[in-house]
Enzyme design. Structure first.
Site, PDB file in Angstrom:
ATOM      1  N   ASN A 195       0.778  -1.173   0.218  1.00 34.41           N
ATOM      2  CA  ASN A 195      -0.083   0.192  -0.272  1.00 34.41           C
ATOM      3  C   ASN A 195       0.535   1.476  -0.261  1.00 34.41           C
ATOM      4  O   ASN A 195       1.452   1.523   1.231  1.00 34.41           O
ATOM      5  CB  ASN A 195      -0.862  -0.062   1.532  1.00 34.41           C
ATOM      6  CG  ASN A 195      -1.541   1.375   1.465  1.00 34.41           C
ATOM      7  OD1 ASN A 195      -1.692   2.537   0.636  1.00 34.41           O
ATOM      8  ND2 ASN A 195      -1.975   1.586   2.673  1.00 34.41           N
ATOM      9  N   LYS A 214       0.108   4.559  -0.279  1.00 36.10           N
ATOM     10  CA  LYS A 214      -0.187   5.366   0.448  1.00 36.10           C
ATOM     11  C   LYS A 214      -0.063   6.955  -0.431  1.00 36.10           C
ATOM     12  O   LYS A 214      -0.098   6.014  -1.576  1.00 36.10           O
ATOM     13  CB  LYS A 214       0.148   5.647   1.859  1.00 36.10           C
ATOM     14  CG  LYS A 214      -0.427   4.556   3.116  1.00 36.10           C
ATOM     15  CD  LYS A 214       0.468   4.735   3.848  1.00 36.10           C
ATOM     16  CE  LYS A 214       0.137   2.621   4.453  1.00 36.10           C
ATOM     17  NZ  LYS A 214      -0.308   2.722   6.069  1.00 36.10           N
ATOM     18  N   HIS A 256      -9.598   1.330   5.434  1.00 34.55           N
ATOM     19  CA  HIS A 256      -7.783   1.558   5.753  1.00 34.55           C
ATOM     20  C   HIS A 256      -8.232   2.383   7.338  1.00 34.55           C
ATOM     21  O   HIS A 256      -8.975   3.289   6.857  1.00 34.55           O
ATOM     22  CB  HIS A 256      -7.233   1.758   4.534  1.00 34.55           C
ATOM     23  CG  HIS A 256      -5.647   1.704   5.394  1.00 34.55           C
ATOM     24  ND1 HIS A 256      -5.273   2.656   6.465  1.00 34.55           N
ATOM     25  CD2 HIS A 256      -4.980   0.835   5.068  1.00 34.55           C
ATOM     26  CE1 HIS A 256      -3.999   2.565   6.372  1.00 34.55           C
ATOM     27  NE2 HIS A 256      -3.429   1.458   6.055  1.00 34.55           N
ATOM     28  N   GLU A 283      -6.703   4.621   8.350  1.00 31.46           N
ATOM     29  CA  GLU A 283      -6.338   5.791   7.603  1.00 31.46           C
ATOM     30  C   GLU A 283      -7.698   6.852   7.065  1.00 31.46           C
ATOM     31  O   GLU A 283      -7.898   7.995   7.543  1.00 31.46           O
ATOM     32  CB  GLU A 283      -5.192   5.970   6.875  1.00 31.46           C
ATOM     33  CG  GLU A 283      -3.740   5.312   7.516  1.00 31.46           C
ATOM     34  CD  GLU A 283      -3.077   5.319   6.802  1.00 31.46           C
ATOM     35  OE1 GLU A 283      -3.030   5.477   5.379  1.00 31.46           O
ATOM     36  OE2 GLU A 283      -2.040   4.882   7.680  1.00 31.46           O
ATOM     37  N   GLU A 333      -4.722  -4.904  10.312  1.00 34.04           N
ATOM     38  CA  GLU A 333      -3.739  -4.314  10.922  1.00 34.04           C
ATOM     39  C   GLU A 333      -4.357  -3.083  11.800  1.00 34.04           C
ATOM     40  O   GLU A 333      -4.791  -2.019  12.492  1.00 34.04           O
ATOM     41  CB  GLU A 333      -4.309  -2.906   9.391  1.00 34.04           C
ATOM     42  CG  GLU A 333      -3.690  -3.582   8.646  1.00 34.04           C
ATOM     43  CD  GLU A 333      -3.027  -2.447   7.336  1.00 34.04           C
ATOM     44  OE1 GLU A 333      -1.889  -2.776   6.303  1.00 34.04           O
ATOM     45  OE2 GLU A 333      -3.266  -1.533   7.238  1.00 34.04           O
ATOM     46  N   GLY A 360       2.959   2.247  10.648  1.00 35.61           N
ATOM     47  CA  GLY A 360       3.467   3.807  10.619  1.00 35.61           C
ATOM     48  C   GLY A 360       4.480   3.892  11.923  1.00 35.61           C
ATOM     49  O   GLY A 360       5.363   4.831  11.392  1.00 35.61           O
ATOM     50  N   SER A 398       3.863  -2.122  10.067  1.00 32.69           N
ATOM     51  CA  SER A 398       5.141  -1.297  10.691  1.00 32.69           C
ATOM     52  C   SER A 398       5.420  -3.208  10.591  1.00 32.69           C
ATOM     53  O   SER A 398       6.794  -4.164  11.263  1.00 32.69           O
ATOM     54  CB  SER A 398       6.051  -1.651  12.086  1.00 32.69           C
ATOM     55  OG  SER A 398       5.391  -0.462  12.334  1.00 32.69           O
TER      56      SER A 398
HETATM   57  P1  13P Z   1       2.772   0.236   7.790  1.00 31.98           P
HETATM   58  O1  13P Z   1       3.349  -0.930   7.172  1.00 31.98           O
HETATM   59  O2  13P Z   1       3.646   1.859   7.176  1.00 31.98           O
HETATM   60  O3  13P Z   1       3.202   0.742   9.010  1.00 31.98           O
HETATM   61  O4  13P Z   1       2.129   0.502   7.038  1.00 31.98           O
HETATM   62  C1  13P Z   1       0.503  -0.540   6.757  1.00 31.98           C
HETATM   63  C2  13P Z   1      -0.779  -0.164   6.212  1.00 31.98           C
HETATM   64  O5  13P Z   1      -1.730   0.510   6.471  1.00 31.98           O
HETATM   65  C3  13P Z   1      -0.899  -1.034   5.313  1.00 31.98           C
HETATM   66  O6  13P Z   1      -1.935  -0.403   4.660  1.00 31.98           O
END
Ligand code: 13P
Length: 263
Positions: A9, A11, A106, A108, A178, A184, A224
């Site tokens: 992803n 982002k 997600h 976010e 997640e 992150g 992560s």
């Molecule tokens: P990170 O791997 O940067 O922690 O992000 C995970 C994520 O949100 C994948 O959708």
């Protein structure tokens, strides 16, 4: 045996030029270094770069048998079919470009754009109607875990976002666990914490849809997950791969994660 899947992803990262360079490097690394061809690799760039990602995903030297290095997904979709929804992208549009996967729900999107479980439900329906595989995210906040409410939160997300689906439809999607506190932050869930939640998710699916669907539904871990942590996570019996954020922006790290399944 269940499918093994690693999805990146991206982002909201990368210029067009950076994206092209990253895909170039990724194709090269996959062609030379992917150890297990059974691992399904999915790249989810921003919408704008999906067409380029599709163009670069195959090697058409031999046009009768093109080699496909990865599949292309996107990170969001409209809950509506079509019409006056300025700025939105429909599942039908994605299907017409051969996009095969789409991340939904997600954390976010839930946090910054107020996406709800009922919107997740509508988006999943739109995708399934257009034969696109939804990668549906669930996961608790840090405070939920501290209060011991993680199972209740994830259970509610799944019930309200997905459990209205007919068994055949449900069997076409992918779930991604997640934990929000791991995204992150560099604070990966331990393999035991992730396994415990994945087993819980599979158990809920079994209650709702029965043993066979629970046995095959892929459940990915995200948060992560990197070249160092992937191996121990992927060795867990209910973890079928990863949804990778930051580490998917580096071709070498991403391919190292793809190579982290037990041989
Ligand atoms: P990170 O791997 O940067 O922690 O992000 C995970 C994520 O949100 C994948 O959708």
């Amino acid at each position: 045996m269940r499918r093994k899947i690693v999805a990146g992803n991206w982002k909201m990262n990368n210029t067009f030029q950076n994206a092209e360079d990253l895909l170039d490097e990724l194709v090269d690394s996959l062609a030379n270094e992917q150890e297990d061809q059974d691992v399904e690799v999915v790249v989810c760039p921003p919408f704008l770069y999906a067409e380029m990602a599709l163009d670069m995903s195959t090697d058409d030297e031999d046009a009768s048998q093109p080699q496909v290095f990865y599949s292309v997904g996107v990170q969001n979709v409209s809950e509506y079919e079509k019409g006056a929804y300025t700025g939105e992208i429909s599942a039908g549009m994605l299907a017409s470009m051969n996009v095969e996967y789409c991340i939904v729900g997600h954390s976010e999107r839930r946090k910054y754009f107020g996406e709800t479980d009922s919107q997740v439900a509508r988006k999943v329906e739109q995708l399934l109607q257009n034969a696109i595989t939804p990668i549906v995210c669930c996961g608790e906040q840090e405070a939920d875990r501290e209060a011991g409410n993680q199972f209740e939160v994830v259970g509610r997300q799944l019930k309200e976002g997905l459990f209205h689906l007919k068994p055949l439809d449900f069997s076409r999607l992918i779930i991604a666990y997640e934990p929000v506190w791991a995204i992150g932050t560099g604070k990966t869930a331990t393999p035991e914490q992730a396994q415990e939640m994945h087993a819980f998710i599979r158990g809920l699916v079994q209650e709702q849809y029965g043993k066979e669907i629970a046995r095959v539904v892929p459940v990915l871990y995200g948060g992560s997950c990197n070249a160092k942590t992937a191996k121990d996570l992927f060795a867990m019996p209910d973890i079928d791969g990863g949804l990778i954020g930051g580490a998917s922006l580096d071709a070498r790290d991403f391919v190292a994660i793809i190579n982290s399944f037990e041989k």
